[in-house]
Design a protein around this motif. Structure first.
Motif, short mmCIF file in Angstrom:
data_model
loop_
_atom_site.label_atom_id
_atom_site.label_comp_id
_atom_site.label_asym_id
_atom_site.label_seq_id
_atom_site.Cartn_x
_atom_site.Cartn_y
_atom_site.Cartn_z
N VAL A 117 -10.49 189.83 40.68
CA VAL A 117 -9.41 188.94 41.11
C VAL A 117 -9.08 187.97 39.98
O VAL A 117 -7.93 187.82 39.57
N GLY A 118 -10.08 187.30 39.45
CA GLY A 118 -9.88 186.37 38.35
C GLY A 118 -9.34 187.05 37.10
O GLY A 118 -8.48 186.49 36.41
N GLU A 119 -9.84 188.26 36.83
CA GLU A 119 -9.36 188.99 35.66
C GLU A 119 -7.86 189.26 35.77
O GLU A 119 -7.10 189.07 34.81
N VAL A 120 -7.43 189.73 36.94
CA VAL A 120 -6.01 190.02 37.14
C VAL A 120 -5.17 188.76 36.95
O VAL A 120 -4.17 188.75 36.22
N LEU A 121 -5.59 187.65 37.60
CA LEU A 121 -4.82 186.42 37.51
C LEU A 121 -4.79 185.88 36.07
O LEU A 121 -3.78 185.37 35.63
#
Length: 125
Positions: A117-121
């Motif tokens: 999730v953090g990687e995508v954002l």
């Protein structure tokens, strides 16, 4: 260089996991959670009102479910559709297929792909 923070609306029925997502996004410099909900109705209203850049969405909610949230958002005809990241324990092909058909951009398993999730954002333009 990005000087604007991404706004994220969190739809998750587990208070523990909500706290974990909020904490994880706070550590990333470019995202902040602007609201959260644990029911389908609160999610639709919250997303409509806060107009976030992204939504982190669980399938199983206290009342209703994340797939219905997606269908209802589609019917609202928002001027700017948020990026949708499904984060769920329901990691099977049928749920994934329905979620993607309803407009999900990413579909991650809570157990093994939470960090994504953090990687995508962080990688959004």
């Amino acid at each position: 260089i990005m000087d604007r923070q991404l706004t994220v609306f969190l739809v998750e029925d587990s208070p523990m996991l909500r706290a974990r997502v909020i904490e994880s996004l706070a550590e990333q410099c470019n995202s902040r959670v602007v609201g959260s909900a644990d029911t389908e109705d609160d999610a639709v209203v919250g997303i409509r009102d806060s107009k976030p850049d992204a939504v982190v969405l669980d399938i199983q909610l206290r009342h209703g479910n994340g797939l219905n949230v997606l269908h209802r958002l589609n019917r609202l005809g928002l001027s700017k559709r948020p990026l949708v990241i499904v984060l769920t324990n329901y990691n099977n092909q049928e749920f994934r297929r329905h979620a993607i058909a309803a407009g999900t951009d990413y579909y991650f398993d809570k157990g093994s792909e939470f960090h994504r999730v953090g990687e995508v954002l962080n990688n959004l333009p």
